[in-house]
Design a protein around this motif. Structure first.
Motif: not given
Length: 161
Positions: A119-136
């Protein structure tokens, strides 16, 4: 009439918030990652994140044994999010002994590209939020080969936040 409108608005706002991670990815991107047989997103949460003090919501899109997962962890402040979101946390959430993690400049306040053989993913911190976009899962190609499509999906998600 006003109580009914208020109730309808409250229900709509609640359902939109609960499905928020699903709204961060459009159908064309899901098809680009999983193919046309992919399902609509299934939202989950909000629930406490077991490893941080944040509140977790996520959305899962599936096609056979492959999946795209968009996670969104909300913190009470940007400082709390920065403290919780570390390289160690990101790598610990990747399944597999062969996990690789690379700093990813140009996305949010802090970001990483992470991948394994499964699998693979991007994890991003932006202000008070963290998003992850993952594929597996069972993918047509090696997970690392989806980097450009996943990055574009992450950029699009950030623009919708």
């Amino acid at each position: 009439m006003l109580p009914e409108i208020t109730l309808v608005f409250a229900l709509f706002a609640s359902s939109a918030q609960n499905g928020a991670p699903c709204n961060l990815m459009d159908r064309a991107t899901v098809i680009a990652l999983l193919g046309p047989a992919s399902t609509a997103g299934t939202p989950t949460g909000p629930e406490p994140d077991d490893e941080t003090s944040g509140t977790l919501r996520y959305c899962t899109f599936r096609a056979g044994a492959a999946a795209v997962l968009i996670s969104q962890v909300n913190f009470s402040s940007a400082a709390e999010a920065r403290k919780a979101t570390t390289r160690e946390l990101v790598i610990s959430r990747m399944d597999g002994d062969d996990a690789k993690l690379v700093d990813e400049p140009g996305l949010g306040d802090k970001a990483w590209w992470a991948y394994t053989s499964e699998g693979a993913q991007f994890v991003v911190l932006k202000g008070s939020v963290v998003i992850g976009v993952a594929l597996g899962g069972e993918l047509a190609k090696k997970p690392v080969s989806y980097r450009n499509v996943l990055r574009a999906a992450t950029v699009a998600a950030l623009l919708k936040m």
